[in-house]
Design a protein around this motif. Structure first.
Motif, mmCIF file in Angstrom:
data_model
loop_
_atom_site.group_PDB
_atom_site.id
_atom_site.type_symbol
_atom_site.label_atom_id
_atom_site.label_comp_id
_atom_site.label_asym_id
_atom_site.label_seq_id
_atom_site.Cartn_x
_atom_site.Cartn_y
_atom_site.Cartn_z
ATOM 1 N N GLN A 78 25.046 8.710 87.069
ATOM 2 C CA GLN A 78 26.375 8.951 88.032
ATOM 3 C C GLN A 78 26.523 10.416 88.827
ATOM 4 O O GLN A 78 27.050 10.349 90.045
ATOM 5 N N LEU A 79 26.006 11.530 88.262
ATOM 6 C CA LEU A 79 26.066 12.635 88.803
ATOM 7 C C LEU A 79 25.081 12.239 90.185
ATOM 8 O O LEU A 79 25.627 12.876 91.300
ATOM 9 N N GLU A 80 24.091 12.055 90.168
ATOM 10 C CA GLU A 80 23.043 11.946 91.311
ATOM 11 C C GLU A 80 23.670 10.775 92.262
ATOM 12 O O GLU A 80 23.595 11.003 93.479
ATOM 13 N N ALA A 81 24.045 9.809 91.807
ATOM 14 C CA ALA A 81 24.979 8.729 92.679
ATOM 15 C C ALA A 81 25.886 9.478 93.585
ATOM 16 O O ALA A 81 26.205 9.171 94.716
ATOM 17 N N TYR A 82 26.622 10.314 92.834
ATOM 18 C CA TYR A 82 27.811 11.049 93.605
ATOM 19 C C TYR A 82 27.174 11.963 94.806
ATOM 20 O O TYR A 82 27.655 11.991 96.078
ATOM 21 N N ALA A 83 26.014 12.598 94.203
ATOM 22 C CA ALA A 83 25.433 13.699 95.191
ATOM 23 C C ALA A 83 24.732 13.033 96.356
ATOM 24 O O ALA A 83 24.653 13.725 97.376
ATOM 25 N N ARG A 84 24.365 12.033 96.215
ATOM 26 C CA ARG A 84 23.518 11.130 97.289
ATOM 27 C C ARG A 84 24.416 9.992 98.177
ATOM 28 O O ARG A 84 23.759 9.623 98.963
ATOM 29 N N SER A 85 25.688 10.063 97.618
ATOM 30 C CA SER A 85 26.364 9.133 98.250
ATOM 31 C C SER A 85 26.970 9.600 99.559
ATOM 32 O O SER A 85 27.529 10.695 99.870
ATOM 33 N N ARG A 86 26.553 8.834 100.860
ATOM 34 C CA ARG A 86 27.170 9.085 102.150
ATOM 35 C C ARG A 86 28.456 9.045 102.248
ATOM 36 O O ARG A 86 29.408 9.115 103.020
ATOM 37 N N ASP A 87 29.314 8.096 101.382
ATOM 38 C CA ASP A 87 30.533 7.857 101.110
ATOM 39 C C ASP A 87 31.582 8.935 100.481
ATOM 40 O O ASP A 87 32.747 8.569 100.462
ATOM 41 N N HIS A 88 30.928 9.775 100.006
ATOM 42 C CA HIS A 88 31.513 10.972 99.286
ATOM 43 C C HIS A 88 31.277 12.435 100.051
ATOM 44 O O HIS A 88 30.636 12.335 101.168
ATOM 45 N N LEU A 89 32.326 13.155 99.696
ATOM 46 C CA LEU A 89 32.148 14.560 100.440
ATOM 47 C C LEU A 89 30.824 15.382 100.209
ATOM 48 O O LEU A 89 30.587 16.168 101.211
ATOM 49 N N HIS A 90 30.250 15.117 99.125
ATOM 50 C CA HIS A 90 29.040 15.938 98.788
ATOM 51 C C HIS A 90 27.929 15.971 99.925
ATOM 52 O O HIS A 90 27.261 17.075 100.365
ATOM 53 N N TRP A 91 27.529 14.836 100.114
ATOM 54 C CA TRP A 91 26.457 14.333 101.157
ATOM 55 C C TRP A 91 26.735 15.181 102.444
ATOM 56 O O TRP A 91 25.719 15.809 102.922
#
Length: 162
Positions: A78-91
């Motif tokens: 889940q951490l990795e999914a958030y980090a790599r998601s282009r739909d969220h702020l991190h990427w």
């Protein structure tokens, strides 16, 4: 400010979880254009994660210093999914940071450490504290009279949380 509990308590979480430490080091304070966007990005990401709640796997966070934070996650996936998601702020923030510091990585340092914690292989105790650390995103369990006398982490880790 959160009210402290009068007594000792621990945090209980079923199953494995992840502890993620993340931080920034300002190496050249006069280069505000390099580090200020990094500094401003983290609170926005945390607000996004808090809004998503447990659906994203984000259990909570504890700021330690101005530019250091501990985060608690349900799983590495889940951490990795958030980090790599282009739909969220991190990427977008990550790609912009890499573009901006190309050729001058010594202006600002960023770091993280990821720890997978197996079920039951953690120990925490809080005394006279409001929810903090792991307890801020999990079940809070009073230690009770039988456990309050255990002064060694080894003893508490070896026993059950019940």
């Amino acid at each position: 400010m959160a009210r402290p509990f009068n007594g000792q308590f621990t945090a209980r979480i079923e199953g494995d979880f992840v502890v993620f430490l993340i931080g920034m080091r300002i190496n050249k304070p006069w280069k505000i254009g390099q580090w200020w966007p990094v500094f401003r990005a983290m609170p926005k990401m945390v607000a996004e994660l808090e809004a998503a709640g447990s659906a994203a796997g984000f259990l909570g966070h504890t700021p330690l210093r101005l530019a250091v934070m501990v985060q608690y996650w349900r799983s590495f996936e889940q951490l990795e999914a958030y980090a790599r998601s282009r739909d969220h702020l991190h990427w977008p923030a990550w790609t912009e940071f890499n573009r901006r510091v190309r050729g001058c990585r010594d202006d600002v340092g960023i770091w993280h450490e990821t720890y997978r914690i197996r079920s039951g292989e953690y120990e925490c105790i809080y005394s006279g504290m409001p929810p903090f650390g792991l307890s801020s995103g999990t079940e809070i369990v009073p230690l009770g009279k039988a456990r309050e006398g255990q002064s060694a982490a080894r003893d508490r880790l070896a026993g059950s949380l019940d």
